[in-house]
Design a protein around this motif. Sequence first.
Motif, PDB file in Angstrom:
ATOM      1  N   THR A  60      47.037  17.362  60.029  1.00  0.00           N
ATOM      2  CA  THR A  60      47.743  18.279  59.134  1.00  0.00           C
ATOM      3  C   THR A  60      48.885  18.951  59.878  1.00  0.00           C
ATOM      4  O   THR A  60      48.827  19.144  61.099  1.00  0.00           O
ATOM      5  N   PHE A  61      49.923  19.291  59.141  1.00  0.00           N
ATOM      6  CA  PHE A  61      51.133  19.913  59.687  1.00  0.00           C
ATOM      7  C   PHE A  61      51.318  21.236  58.977  1.00  0.00           C
ATOM      8  O   PHE A  61      51.662  21.264  57.790  1.00  0.00           O
ATOM      9  N   THR A  62      51.041  22.349  59.676  1.00  0.00           N
ATOM     10  CA  THR A  62      51.047  23.667  59.051  1.00  0.00           C
ATOM     11  C   THR A  62      52.157  24.531  59.626  1.00  0.00           C
ATOM     12  O   THR A  62      52.300  24.615  60.853  1.00  0.00           O
ATOM     13  N   PRO A  63      52.932  25.202  58.740  1.00  0.00           N
ATOM     14  CA  PRO A  63      53.988  26.088  59.242  1.00  0.00           C
ATOM     15  C   PRO A  63      53.397  27.270  60.011  1.00  0.00           C
ATOM     16  O   PRO A  63      52.264  27.691  59.732  1.00  0.00           O
ATOM     17  N   THR A  64      54.146  27.804  60.965  1.00  0.00           N
ATOM     18  CA  THR A  64      53.740  29.003  61.691  1.00  0.00           C
ATOM     19  C   THR A  64      54.734  30.116  61.390  1.00  0.00           C
ATOM     20  O   THR A  64      55.656  29.927  60.608  1.00  0.00           O
ATOM     21  N   ASP A  65      54.543  31.276  62.040  1.00  0.00           N
ATOM     22  CA  ASP A  65      55.463  32.399  61.827  1.00  0.00           C
ATOM     23  C   ASP A  65      56.864  32.077  62.336  1.00  0.00           C
ATOM     24  O   ASP A  65      57.823  32.735  61.972  1.00  0.00           O
ATOM     25  N   ASP A  66      56.974  31.065  63.191  1.00  0.00           N
ATOM     26  CA  ASP A  66      58.286  30.604  63.635  1.00  0.00           C
ATOM     27  C   ASP A  66      58.630  29.342  62.838  1.00  0.00           C
ATOM     28  O   ASP A  66      57.936  28.329  62.950  1.00  0.00           O
ATOM     29  N   PRO A  67      59.695  29.406  62.007  1.00  0.00           N
ATOM     30  CA  PRO A  67      60.018  28.248  61.154  1.00  0.00           C
ATOM     31  C   PRO A  67      60.308  26.975  61.943  1.00  0.00           C
ATOM     32  O   PRO A  67      60.253  25.877  61.385  1.00  0.00           O
ATOM     33  N   ALA A  68      60.602  27.128  63.227  1.00  0.00           N
ATOM     34  CA  ALA A  68      60.917  25.954  64.049  1.00  0.00           C
ATOM     35  C   ALA A  68      59.689  25.401  64.758  1.00  0.00           C
ATOM     36  O   ALA A  68      59.808  24.490  65.574  1.00  0.00           O
ATOM     37  N   VAL A  69      58.506  25.965  64.456  1.00  0.00           N
ATOM     38  CA  VAL A  69      57.289  25.526  65.141  1.00  0.00           C
ATOM     39  C   VAL A  69      56.212  25.164  64.118  1.00  0.00           C
ATOM     40  O   VAL A  69      56.017  25.864  63.128  1.00  0.00           O
ATOM     41  N   THR A  70      55.540  24.048  64.356  1.00  0.00           N
ATOM     42  CA  THR A  70      54.483  23.549  63.467  1.00  0.00           C
ATOM     43  C   THR A  70      53.164  23.444  64.222  1.00  0.00           C
ATOM     44  O   THR A  70      53.141  22.997  65.364  1.00  0.00           O
ATOM     45  N   LEU A  71      52.083  23.856  63.559  1.00  0.00           N
ATOM     46  CA  LEU A  71      50.762  23.615  64.132  1.00  0.00           C
ATOM     47  C   LEU A  71      50.285  22.255  63.634  1.00  0.00           C
ATOM     48  O   LEU A  71      50.103  22.051  62.433  1.00  0.00           O
ATOM     49  N   VAL A  72      50.125  21.322  64.548  1.00  0.00           N
ATOM     50  CA  VAL A  72      49.609  20.000  64.211  1.00  0.00           C
ATOM     51  C   VAL A  72      48.124  19.993  64.553  1.00  0.00           C
ATOM     52  O   VAL A  72      47.746  20.218  65.704  1.00  0.00           O
ATOM     53  N   ALA A  73      47.293  19.802  63.534  1.00  0.00           N
ATOM     54  CA  ALA A  73      45.842  19.827  63.739  1.00  0.00           C
ATOM     55  C   ALA A  73      45.263  18.455  63.413  1.00  0.00           C
ATOM     56  O   ALA A  73      45.580  17.878  62.369  1.00  0.00           O
ATOM     57  N   LEU A  74      44.456  17.944  64.309  1.00  0.00           N
ATOM     58  CA  LEU A  74      43.883  16.613  64.143  1.00  0.00           C
ATOM     59  C   LEU A  74      42.367  16.716  64.009  1.00  0.00           C
ATOM     60  O   LEU A  74      41.722  17.437  64.761  1.00  0.00           O
ATOM     61  N   GLU A  75      41.824  15.996  63.027  1.00  0.00           N
ATOM     62  CA  GLU A  75      40.374  15.930  62.857  1.00  0.00           C
ATOM     63  C   GLU A  75      39.957  14.482  62.935  1.00  0.00           C
ATOM     64  O   GLU A  75      40.507  13.637  62.233  1.00  0.00           O
ATOM     65  N   HIS A  76      39.026  14.191  63.813  1.00  0.00           N
ATOM     66  CA  HIS A  76      38.568  12.810  64.016  1.00  0.00           C
ATOM     67  C   HIS A  76      37.063  12.768  63.757  1.00  0.00           C
ATOM     68  O   HIS A  76      36.289  13.405  64.472  1.00  0.00           O
ATOM     69  N   GLY A  77      36.670  12.032  62.734  1.00  0.00           N
ATOM     70  CA  GLY A  77      35.252  11.965  62.372  1.00  0.00           C
ATOM     71  C   GLY A  77      34.785  10.532  62.175  1.00  0.00           C
ATOM     72  O   GLY A  77      35.536   9.578  62.353  1.00  0.00           O
ATOM     73  N   GLY A  78      33.531  10.414  61.783  1.00  0.00           N
ATOM     74  CA  GLY A  78      32.957   9.092  61.547  1.00  0.00           C
ATOM     75  C   GLY A  78      32.458   8.440  62.819  1.00  0.00           C
ATOM     76  O   GLY A  78      32.548   7.218  62.998  1.00  0.00           O
ATOM     77  N   TRP A  79      31.887   9.244  63.709  1.00  0.00           N
ATOM     78  CA  TRP A  79      31.491   8.765  65.041  1.00  0.00           C
ATOM     79  C   TRP A  79      30.361   7.763  65.028  1.00  0.00           C
ATOM     80  O   TRP A  79      30.145   7.040  65.998  1.00  0.00           O
ATOM     81  N   GLU A  80      29.609   7.722  63.912  1.00  0.00           N
ATOM     82  CA  GLU A  80      28.429   6.847  63.870  1.00  0.00           C
ATOM     83  C   GLU A  80      28.774   5.361  63.971  1.00  0.00           C
ATOM     84  O   GLU A  80      27.905   4.545  64.244  1.00  0.00           O
ATOM     85  N   VAL A  81      30.075   5.002  63.793  1.00  0.00           N
ATOM     86  CA  VAL A  81      30.434   3.582  63.910  1.00  0.00           C
ATOM     87  C   VAL A  81      30.501   3.116  65.368  1.00  0.00           C
ATOM     88  O   VAL A  81      30.525   1.920  65.639  1.00  0.00           O
ATOM     89  N   TYR A  82      30.542   4.061  66.296  1.00  0.00           N
ATOM     90  CA  TYR A  82      30.637   3.673  67.713  1.00  0.00           C
ATOM     91  C   TYR A  82      29.247   3.396  68.279  1.00  0.00           C
ATOM     92  O   TYR A  82      28.271   4.041  67.894  1.00  0.00           O
ATOM     93  N   PRO A  83      29.149   2.438  69.218  1.00  0.00           N
ATOM     94  CA  PRO A  83      27.859   2.106  69.824  1.00  0.00           C
ATOM     95  C   PRO A  83      27.237   3.336  70.503  1.00  0.00           C
ATOM     96  O   PRO A  83      26.030   3.553  70.429  1.00  0.00           O
ATOM     97  N   ASP A  84      28.063   4.134  71.165  1.00  0.00           N
ATOM     98  CA  ASP A  84      27.597   5.376  71.781  1.00  0.00           C
ATOM     99  C   ASP A  84      28.457   6.522  71.241  1.00  0.00           C
ATOM    100  O   ASP A  84      29.451   6.909  71.852  1.00  0.00           O
ATOM    101  N   PRO A  85      28.090   7.030  70.054  1.00  0.00           N
ATOM    102  CA  PRO A  85      28.938   8.010  69.377  1.00  0.00           C
ATOM    103  C   PRO A  85      29.282   9.232  70.249  1.00  0.00           C
ATOM    104  O   PRO A  85      30.425   9.667  70.280  1.00  0.00           O
ATOM    105  N   ARG A  86      28.284   9.733  70.972  1.00  0.00           N
ATOM    106  CA  ARG A  86      28.510  10.938  71.756  1.00  0.00           C
ATOM    107  C   ARG A  86      29.549  10.688  72.868  1.00  0.00           C
ATOM    108  O   ARG A  86      30.442  11.491  73.086  1.00  0.00           O
ATOM    109  N   ALA A  87      29.410   9.532  73.523  1.00  0.00           N
ATOM    110  CA  ALA A  87      30.347   9.201  74.609  1.00  0.00           C
ATOM    111  C   ALA A  87      31.761   8.998  74.068  1.00  0.00           C
ATOM    112  O   ALA A  87      32.740   9.436  74.660  1.00  0.00           O
ATOM    113  N   SER A  88      31.861   8.321  72.903  1.00  0.00           N
ATOM    114  CA  SER A  88      33.180   8.094  72.316  1.00  0.00           C
ATOM    115  C   SER A  88      33.818   9.416  71.924  1.00  0.00           C
ATOM    116  O   SER A  88      35.008   9.644  72.159  1.00  0.00           O
TER     117      SER A  88
END
Lengths: 118, 144
Positions: free
Chosen positions: B95-123
């Motif tokens: 997601t790309f969220t505006p901040t109090d500075d119009p020239a700055v963006t908070l980029v937030a990343l969410e990564h889920g679905g770990w159960e597809v990896y052989p070792d989810p915790r390690a991945s």
Amino acid sequence: MSNQPVAHAALDALGDPTRRQIVERLRQGPVAVGALADDLPVGRPAVSKHLKVLQGAGLVEHRSVGTRNLYALAPGGLAVVHRWLTEQWDGVLGAFADHAGSAAPSGHPAHVEDGSTS
Amino acid sequence: MSLDPLHREVLVSLPPPRAFRRFVDDVGAWWPLEAFSVFGAGGTVEFVEGRIVETGPSGETAVWGTVTESREPQALAFSWHPGRTDGEASHVRVTFTPTDDPAVTLVALEHGGWEVYPDPRASRESYGSGWVTVLGRLAGGESR
């Protein structure tokens, strides 16, 4: 050098272990004071004070995102420290070059063995 | 037991529309292929018709994922399976969220679905530090 007072302020700020921990934590991304306090062995008021010092030294900046108040590494903040360190190293190399120059016997260039026949 | 999604954030010195375009259009310029890729350094990566495609130094290709949501300039989501088949995909939402500075963006990343990896915790742990490096490159800051 105009960079020096800024670099000194940053180095002074980094002289404190808690503030170094804060900078290391912020390396992973922006955080709120509360989350920072949860990760550190000091309370929230102390964290706020340290953040103020880091902000004053140009190492940390504050951003509001909606209702969240985040602290983050200031762009270029650590570059000032990096530059200062490089300058000191340039000085050391310069001193070494001067020393090497004065120590070399004049008129007798160092003889280098040609190892190809041995 | 499934693992919580991983969250990573970074402040980027661009307004949200430009931060979004940088993420998509310039991915080949900022993505650290030498550290995170299928074929290593010397190739490129780009968004091609809704897919994220890496091209290696000798022309070989690998699909890293497929865009599942593109809401410019607020959000971008894609399946994620570099080096794996699309049946073994986790998922990423940015997601790309505006901040109090119009020239700055908070980029937030969410990564889920770990159960597809052989070792989810390690991945999850490995991506935990990996995304810090990758997002640092996106920001173009000192964390490179």
